[in-house]
Design a protein around this motif. Sequence first.
Motif, PDB file in Angstrom:
ATOM      1  N   ARG A   6       0.940  -1.153  -0.169  1.00 39.36           N
ATOM      2  CA  ARG A   6       0.011  -0.049  -0.196  1.00 39.36           C
ATOM      3  C   ARG A   6       0.931   1.294  -0.037  1.00 39.36           C
ATOM      4  NH1 ARG A   6      -3.007  -4.103  -0.483  1.00 39.36           N
ATOM      5  NH2 ARG A   6      -4.712  -4.342   0.816  1.00 39.36           N
ATOM      6  N   PHE A   7       0.436   2.316  -0.446  1.00 39.00           N
ATOM      7  CA  PHE A   7       1.188   3.496  -0.728  1.00 39.00           C
ATOM      8  C   PHE A   7       0.297   4.495   0.264  1.00 39.00           C
ATOM      9  CE2 PHE A   7       1.487   7.726  -2.029  1.00 39.00           C
ATOM     10  CZ  PHE A   7       2.962   7.920  -2.282  1.00 39.00           C
ATOM     11  N   TRP A   8       1.181   5.205   1.138  1.00 37.79           N
ATOM     12  CA  TRP A   8       0.722   6.361   1.923  1.00 37.79           C
ATOM     13  C   TRP A   8       1.377   7.544   1.771  1.00 37.79           C
ATOM     14  CZ3 TRP A   8      -4.416   6.308   3.702  1.00 37.79           C
ATOM     15  CH2 TRP A   8      -4.817   5.021   3.555  1.00 37.79           C
ATOM     16  N   LEU A   9       1.028   8.646   1.658  1.00 39.18           N
ATOM     17  CA  LEU A   9       1.839   9.756   2.004  1.00 39.18           C
ATOM     18  C   LEU A   9       2.029  10.139   3.237  1.00 39.18           C
ATOM     19  CD1 LEU A   9      -0.400  12.357  -0.126  1.00 39.18           C
ATOM     20  CD2 LEU A   9       1.744  11.469  -0.802  1.00 39.18           C
ATOM     21  N   ARG A  34      -5.675  13.449   1.989  1.00 36.83           N
ATOM     22  CA  ARG A  34      -4.436  12.429   2.032  1.00 36.83           C
ATOM     23  C   ARG A  34      -4.624  11.140   1.880  1.00 36.83           C
ATOM     24  NH1 ARG A  34      -0.489  12.311   7.570  1.00 36.83           N
ATOM     25  NH2 ARG A  34       0.770  10.771   6.726  1.00 36.83           N
ATOM     26  N   ARG A  35      -5.901  10.702   2.128  1.00 36.65           N
ATOM     27  CA  ARG A  35      -6.218   9.431   2.227  1.00 36.65           C
ATOM     28  C   ARG A  35      -6.466   9.036   0.528  1.00 36.65           C
ATOM     29  NH1 ARG A  35     -11.479   6.892   4.833  1.00 36.65           N
ATOM     30  NH2 ARG A  35     -12.317   8.110   3.473  1.00 36.65           N
ATOM     31  N   SER A  38      -3.352   9.385  -1.505  1.00 35.61           N
ATOM     32  CA  SER A  38      -2.619   8.215  -1.382  1.00 35.61           C
ATOM     33  C   SER A  38      -3.214   6.828  -2.105  1.00 35.61           C
ATOM     34  CB  SER A  38      -2.653   7.570   0.215  1.00 35.61           C
ATOM     35  OG  SER A  38      -1.822   8.726   0.909  1.00 35.61           O
ATOM     36  N   HIS A  42      -1.464   4.843  -5.296  1.00 32.44           N
ATOM     37  CA  HIS A  42      -1.508   3.527  -5.301  1.00 32.44           C
ATOM     38  C   HIS A  42      -2.019   2.867  -6.672  1.00 32.44           C
ATOM     39  CE1 HIS A  42      -2.031  -0.530  -3.700  1.00 32.44           C
ATOM     40  NE2 HIS A  42      -3.098  -0.622  -4.326  1.00 32.44           N
ATOM     41  N   TYR A  57      -8.379   3.096   1.395  1.00 35.72           N
ATOM     42  CA  TYR A  57      -8.379   4.689   0.784  1.00 35.72           C
ATOM     43  C   TYR A  57      -9.553   5.211   0.746  1.00 35.72           C
ATOM     44  CZ  TYR A  57      -3.682   2.937  -0.655  1.00 35.72           C
ATOM     45  OH  TYR A  57      -2.269   2.800  -0.761  1.00 35.72           O
TER      46      TYR A  57
END
Length: 131
Positions: A6-9, A34-35, A38, A42, A57
């Motif tokens: 998973r990608f998260w800022l 932000r969510r 991200s 992703h 997300y």
Amino acid sequence: MMSGDRFWLTDAQFARLEPYLPRDTRGKPRVDDRRVISGIVHVLKSGGRWIDAPPEYGPRKTLYNRFVRWAAKGIWTDLFHALASAGGPPAQVLIDSSAVKAHRSASGGKGGRAVRRSAARGAGARPKSMR
């Protein structure tokens, strides 16, 4: 930041993006930027479909709609330009070059093996017809 697949800022990454995000929203409050960003990153990085985005997300339709609406408004382009110019000119630049073999007729000229005389040679030669 990656968590598993998973990608998260990170806080720092989102802090750099936040000043460029639209603030002129009407109606009900937006889902957490932000969510959603991200989730969009992703989906774009994974090459998957919007419907396959992990549920953490937020609503998949929200990811898609936010991406499309911000693209139409030029927000993604503005974000890219702002972030790309923030650090000034790069200290290093990488140029990637590839050599690709092409068929002899790929350039669009006539193919074949016939030997043709050069125009420069022909200019000094005797004329072929009489005047």
